[in-house]
Write a protein that holds these residues in place. Structure first.
Motif, PDB file in Angstrom:
ATOM      1  N   ASN A   1     -63.677  43.968 -72.717  1.00 49.09           N
ATOM      2  CA  ASN A   1     -63.969  43.397 -74.037  1.00 49.09           C
ATOM      3  C   ASN A   1     -65.447  43.060 -74.208  1.00 49.09           C
ATOM      4  O   ASN A   1     -66.009  43.261 -75.292  1.00 49.09           O
ATOM      5  CB  ASN A   1     -63.094  42.163 -74.286  1.00 49.09           C
ATOM      6  CG  ASN A   1     -61.649  42.548 -74.524  1.00 49.09           C
ATOM      7  OD1 ASN A   1     -61.342  43.601 -75.059  1.00 49.09           O
ATOM      8  ND2 ASN A   1     -60.733  41.693 -74.099  1.00 49.09           N
TER       9      ASN A   1
ATOM     10  N   THR B   1     -62.852  36.730 -75.143  1.00 53.84           N
ATOM     11  CA  THR B   1     -62.775  38.013 -74.443  1.00 53.84           C
ATOM     12  C   THR B   1     -61.676  38.045 -73.385  1.00 53.84           C
ATOM     13  O   THR B   1     -61.156  39.118 -73.088  1.00 53.84           O
ATOM     14  CB  THR B   1     -64.117  38.395 -73.792  1.00 53.84           C
ATOM     15  OG1 THR B   1     -64.549  37.343 -72.941  1.00 53.84           O
ATOM     16  CG2 THR B   1     -65.170  38.686 -74.845  1.00 53.84           C
TER      17      THR B   1
ATOM     18  N   VAL C   1     -59.953  42.941 -68.007  1.00 55.68           N
ATOM     19  CA  VAL C   1     -59.804  42.864 -69.470  1.00 55.68           C
ATOM     20  C   VAL C   1     -61.016  42.184 -70.089  1.00 55.68           C
ATOM     21  O   VAL C   1     -61.565  42.665 -71.084  1.00 55.68           O
ATOM     22  CB  VAL C   1     -58.493  42.128 -69.847  1.00 55.68           C
ATOM     23  CG1 VAL C   1     -58.463  41.776 -71.326  1.00 55.68           C
ATOM     24  CG2 VAL C   1     -57.298  42.983 -69.484  1.00 55.68           C
TER      25      VAL C   1
ATOM     26  N   CYS D   1     -50.451  41.465 -72.786  1.00 57.54           N
ATOM     27  CA  CYS D   1     -50.449  41.282 -74.238  1.00 57.54           C
ATOM     28  C   CYS D   1     -49.029  41.025 -74.736  1.00 57.54           C
ATOM     29  O   CYS D   1     -48.111  41.803 -74.456  1.00 57.54           O
ATOM     30  CB  CYS D   1     -51.028  42.518 -74.927  1.00 57.54           C
ATOM     31  SG  CYS D   1     -51.090  42.355 -76.727  1.00 57.54           S
TER      32      CYS D   1
ATOM     33  N   GLY E   1     -56.021  44.635 -79.862  1.00 55.41           N
ATOM     34  CA  GLY E   1     -56.858  43.630 -80.508  1.00 55.41           C
ATOM     35  C   GLY E   1     -56.203  42.280 -80.696  1.00 55.41           C
ATOM     36  O   GLY E   1     -56.826  41.357 -81.234  1.00 55.41           O
TER      37      GLY E   1
ATOM     38  N   ALA F   1     -67.221  46.318 -74.785  1.00 53.77           N
ATOM     39  CA  ALA F   1     -66.975  46.796 -76.152  1.00 53.77           C
ATOM     40  C   ALA F   1     -67.860  46.056 -77.159  1.00 53.77           C
ATOM     41  O   ALA F   1     -68.398  46.664 -78.089  1.00 53.77           O
ATOM     42  CB  ALA F   1     -65.501  46.630 -76.514  1.00 53.77           C
ATOM     43  N   LYS F   2     -68.017  44.750 -76.956  1.00 53.41           N
ATOM     44  CA  LYS F   2     -68.899  43.977 -77.850  1.00 53.41           C
ATOM     45  C   LYS F   2     -70.347  44.449 -77.725  1.00 53.41           C
ATOM     46  O   LYS F   2     -71.072  44.533 -78.718  1.00 53.41           O
ATOM     47  CB  LYS F   2     -68.804  42.479 -77.549  1.00 53.41           C
ATOM     48  CG  LYS F   2     -67.565  41.816 -78.059  1.00 53.41           C
ATOM     49  CD  LYS F   2     -67.649  40.311 -77.868  1.00 53.41           C
ATOM     50  CE  LYS F   2     -66.500  39.595 -78.535  1.00 53.41           C
ATOM     51  NZ  LYS F   2     -66.724  38.149 -78.635  1.00 53.41           N
TER      52      LYS F   2
ATOM     53  N   THR G   1     -58.167  38.499 -75.527  1.00 54.45           N
ATOM     54  CA  THR G   1     -58.054  39.584 -76.494  1.00 54.45           C
ATOM     55  C   THR G   1     -57.576  40.862 -75.818  1.00 54.45           C
ATOM     56  O   THR G   1     -58.116  41.272 -74.797  1.00 54.45           O
ATOM     57  CB  THR G   1     -59.412  39.854 -77.159  1.00 54.45           C
ATOM     58  OG1 THR G   1     -59.866  38.658 -77.788  1.00 54.45           O
ATOM     59  CG2 THR G   1     -59.320  40.958 -78.191  1.00 54.45           C
ATOM     60  N   CYS G   2     -56.577  41.489 -76.402  1.00 54.11           N
ATOM     61  CA  CYS G   2     -56.063  42.742 -75.853  1.00 54.11           C
ATOM     62  C   CYS G   2     -57.031  43.873 -76.200  1.00 54.11           C
ATOM     63  O   CYS G   2     -57.321  44.097 -77.378  1.00 54.11           O
ATOM     64  CB  CYS G   2     -54.685  43.054 -76.425  1.00 54.11           C
ATOM     65  SG  CYS G   2     -54.002  44.615 -75.821  1.00 54.11           S
ATOM     66  N   PRO G   3     -57.536  44.605 -75.185  1.00 57.86           N
ATOM     67  CA  PRO G   3     -58.464  45.698 -75.472  1.00 57.86           C
ATOM     68  C   PRO G   3     -57.779  46.909 -76.099  1.00 57.86           C
ATOM     69  O   PRO G   3     -58.433  47.784 -76.645  1.00 57.86           O
ATOM     70  CB  PRO G   3     -59.043  46.045 -74.097  1.00 57.86           C
ATOM     71  CG  PRO G   3     -58.019  45.607 -73.125  1.00 57.86           C
ATOM     72  CD  PRO G   3     -57.326  44.420 -73.758  1.00 57.86           C
TER      73      PRO G   3
END
Length: 78
Positions: free
Chosen positions: A67, A28, A63, A51, A36, A70-71, A31-33
């Protein structure tokens, strides 16, 4: 201890009617939100995320939080 903290959070969340969702925090912070892209090079500086693919930049903790959220939403099917 983590288990005790998790238990306390679950208890307080239940009182407030808030669901607790556990997600795997793996990658997390790398990873670029926005696009991706997952890369260790997205975190060249400890507290900053940039990124290498799309150029998105933000505070590294922000960030990671985006992430993780989002998960959690994916888990809920939202």
């Amino acid at each position: 201890n983590f288990k005790e903290l998790a238990s306390f959070i679950e208890y307080k969340a239940a009182l407030a009617g808030v669901p607790v969702i556990y997600v795997d925090p793996k990658e997390t912070s790398k990873t670029c939100p926005k696009c991706g892209n997952v890369s260790r090079y997205n975190r060249k500086i400890q507290g900053w995320f940039k990124c290498v693919k799309c150029g998105y930049q933000s505070d590294a903790d922000r960030v990671g939080a985006i992430n993780i959220a989002a998960k959690a939403l994916d888990t809920l099917g939202a």
